[in-house]
Design a protein around this motif. Structure first.
Motif, PDB file in Angstrom:
ATOM      1  N   PHE A 132       0.821  -1.208   0.000  1.00  0.00           N
ATOM      2  CA  PHE A 132       0.000   0.000   0.000  1.00  0.00           C
ATOM      3  C   PHE A 132       0.860   1.265   0.000  1.00  0.00           C
ATOM      4  O   PHE A 132       0.393   2.334  -0.408  1.00  0.00           O
ATOM      5  N   ALA A 133       2.094   1.155   0.459  1.00  0.00           N
ATOM      6  CA  ALA A 133       2.997   2.313   0.461  1.00  0.00           C
ATOM      7  C   ALA A 133       3.497   2.639  -0.945  1.00  0.00           C
ATOM      8  O   ALA A 133       4.044   3.728  -1.175  1.00  0.00           O
ATOM      9  N   ASP A 134       3.309   1.727  -1.884  1.00  0.00           N
ATOM     10  CA  ASP A 134       3.735   1.934  -3.273  1.00  0.00           C
ATOM     11  C   ASP A 134       2.619   2.652  -4.036  1.00  0.00           C
ATOM     12  O   ASP A 134       1.535   2.102  -4.247  1.00  0.00           O
ATOM     13  N   ASN A 135       2.880   3.880  -4.474  1.00  0.00           N
ATOM     14  CA  ASN A 135       1.851   4.675  -5.156  1.00  0.00           C
ATOM     15  C   ASN A 135       1.444   4.102  -6.503  1.00  0.00           C
ATOM     16  O   ASN A 135       0.336   4.355  -6.987  1.00  0.00           O
ATOM     17  N   SER A 136       2.336   3.339  -7.140  1.00  0.00           N
ATOM     18  CA  SER A 136       2.032   2.791  -8.464  1.00  0.00           C
ATOM     19  C   SER A 136       0.944   1.719  -8.405  1.00  0.00           C
ATOM     20  O   SER A 136       0.309   1.416  -9.418  1.00  0.00           O
ATOM     21  N   LEU A 137       0.731   1.160  -7.226  1.00  0.00           N
ATOM     22  CA  LEU A 137      -0.259   0.099  -7.081  1.00  0.00           C
ATOM     23  C   LEU A 137      -1.658   0.593  -7.425  1.00  0.00           C
ATOM     24  O   LEU A 137      -2.419  -0.077  -8.134  1.00  0.00           O
ATOM     25  N   GLU A 138      -2.011   1.769  -6.962  1.00  0.00           N
ATOM     26  CA  GLU A 138      -3.339   2.323  -7.228  1.00  0.00           C
ATOM     27  C   GLU A 138      -3.531   2.568  -8.721  1.00  0.00           C
ATOM     28  O   GLU A 138      -4.619   2.348  -9.262  1.00  0.00           O
ATOM     29  N   PHE A 139      -2.453   3.004  -9.402  1.00  0.00           N
ATOM     30  CA  PHE A 139      -2.551   3.259 -10.837  1.00  0.00           C
ATOM     31  C   PHE A 139      -2.712   1.950 -11.617  1.00  0.00           C
ATOM     32  O   PHE A 139      -3.418   1.906 -12.632  1.00  0.00           O
ATOM     33  N   ASP A 140      -2.060   0.881 -11.138  1.00  0.00           N
ATOM     34  CA  ASP A 140      -2.218  -0.424 -11.785  1.00  0.00           C
ATOM     35  C   ASP A 140      -3.660  -0.913 -11.684  1.00  0.00           C
ATOM     36  O   ASP A 140      -4.211  -1.454 -12.646  1.00  0.00           O
TER      37      ASP A 140
END
Length: 282
Positions: A117-125
Motif C-alpha cells: 500500500f505504500a507503493d503509489n504505483s499500485l493504485e494506478f495499476d
C-alpha cells in the motif's frame, strides 16, 4: 482435445469442434494477472489477513459497515481474480486505511500488505486493470449461461476484441496478442462465426464451413454451444443420478431420468436433434 476433435470429425463430417471460449477468455485473464505481480501480491496478502481471524473481520465491519468484505478469489474459478482487482480499485483508500490500522507484527501478510500500500504505483495499476479489462469477468460469466444464442456468444467475443484492442500500451499489446492467439487456435470458432453471420443475414459467403453442412443443418446452429460449461454441469447431474449408495437402477427409470434432464435443456436437444436421432435414446 483439438487432436481428438480432428479424429472424431472423420466419423462425423458435420461436426464443428470449438474449444471452450469461456476457458479461452480465462487464459486472457491469466495473462492480465501475470503482468501485475504487485496487484496479485496485494490480493493474496489481504485475503490471508481476514481468513480465519474474526477479530480483524469485526474491525473491518466496524470501520466500513456498508462495504462488503474483500473477495477471496480462487484461480480455478474463472475471472474471480479480476473481480477482486476491480473491488480493490473501487475501495482502495478504504481498504488501505483498514489494513494500516493493524499491527504489522501480528502477521507477515499484514506487513506485506502495508508495504504494498505504500507503493503509489499500485493504485494506478488497479485503475488500469479496471479501465481496460473490467468487463472481462462479466463476459466470461455470460458465456457460461445455458441456452445462449450463437449470435450472442459471437457478439461477446467480437465486442471484447474491440475493447481490448483500444489499449495501445506495451502491456495492452501483449494481452491483445494473447487474445488473438487464443482465438486463432480455435479453428471451429471461425466456422461458427460465419454460420452466425449467415443466420443473422450479415453475410452470404461460406467460409471455413464444412461442405457437409446443409442450409437445414445450419438452421439448427442457432443455439449451438461454444463452451464446455453445459457438459461440465452434466457431470454433476449424472453424479446425482448414479450416486455411490445406489445399488440398482432399472433401465425404465434411467429413461425417465434422461428425459427429465433433456426437458430442462430443450434448446440443446433442438440443436443435437439435427445430427442424432434423440428418440433412439428413449
Amino acid at each position: 482435445m483439438v487432436k481428438a476433435g480432428k479424429n472424431i470429425k472423420a466419423l462425423y463430417s458435420k461436426m464443428e469442434h470449438v474449444t471452450c471460449l469461456a476457458h479461452g477468455l480465462r487464459r486472457v485473464a491469466e495473462e492480465v494477472r501475470r503482468h501485475f505481480p504487485k496487484v496479485d501480491a496485494l490480493i493474496s496478502n489481504v485475503k490471508k489477513i481476514f481468513v480465519k481471524c474474526s477479530s480483524r473481520v469485526l474491525k473491518f465491519k466496524e470501520i466500513a459497515p456498508e462495504v462488503p468484505m474483500p473477495p477471496q478469489p480462487i484461480l480455478t474459478r474463472w475471472g474471480t481474480w479480476l473481480v477482486a482487482a476491480i473491488y480493490y480499485c473501487e475501495h482502495y483508500q478504504l481498504i488501505k486505511s483498514v489494513v494500516m490500522e493493524f499491527d504489522k507484527g501480528d502477521a507477515v501478510a499484514i506487513e506485506n500488505a502495508q508495504t504494498l500500500f505504500a507503493d503509489n504505483s499500485l493504485e494506478f495499476d488497479l485503475a488500469f486493470i479496471k479501465a481496460n479489462y473490467g468487463n472481462l469477468p462479466k463476459y466470461i460469466t455470460t458465456l457460461e449461461t445455458s441456452g445462449l444464442l450463437l449470435a450472442d456468444a459471437v457478439g461477446i467475443i467480437e465486442k471484447l476484441r474491440n475493447e481490448i484492442g483500444i489499449d495501445k500500451s506495451k502491456i495492452g499489446k501483449t494481452i491483445y496478442q494473447k487474445f488473438e492467439n487464443v482465438i486463432e487456435k480455435n479453428k471451429g470458432y471461425k466456422a461458427m462465426k460465419n454460420i452466425s453471420n449467415i443466420l443473422e443475414r450479415n453475410t452470404s459467403i461460406r467460409d471455413d464451413i464444412s461442405e457437409e453442412l446443409t442450409a437445414d443443418d445450419m438452421a439448427y446452429m442457432k443455439f449451438a454451444p461454444v463452451t464446455s460449461c453445459d457438459v461440465e454441469r452434466s457431470f454433476s447431474v449424472y453424479k446425482t443420478t448414479l450416486t455411490d449408495n445406489r445399488r440398482r437402477f432399472l433401465f425404465e427409470n434411467i429413461k425417465h431420468h434422461v428425459i427429465v434432464q433433456c426437458n430442462k435443456d430443450y434448446k440443446l436437444v433442438h440443436f443435437f436433434s439435427a445430427f442424432f436421432d434423440i428418440k433412439a435414446f428413449f
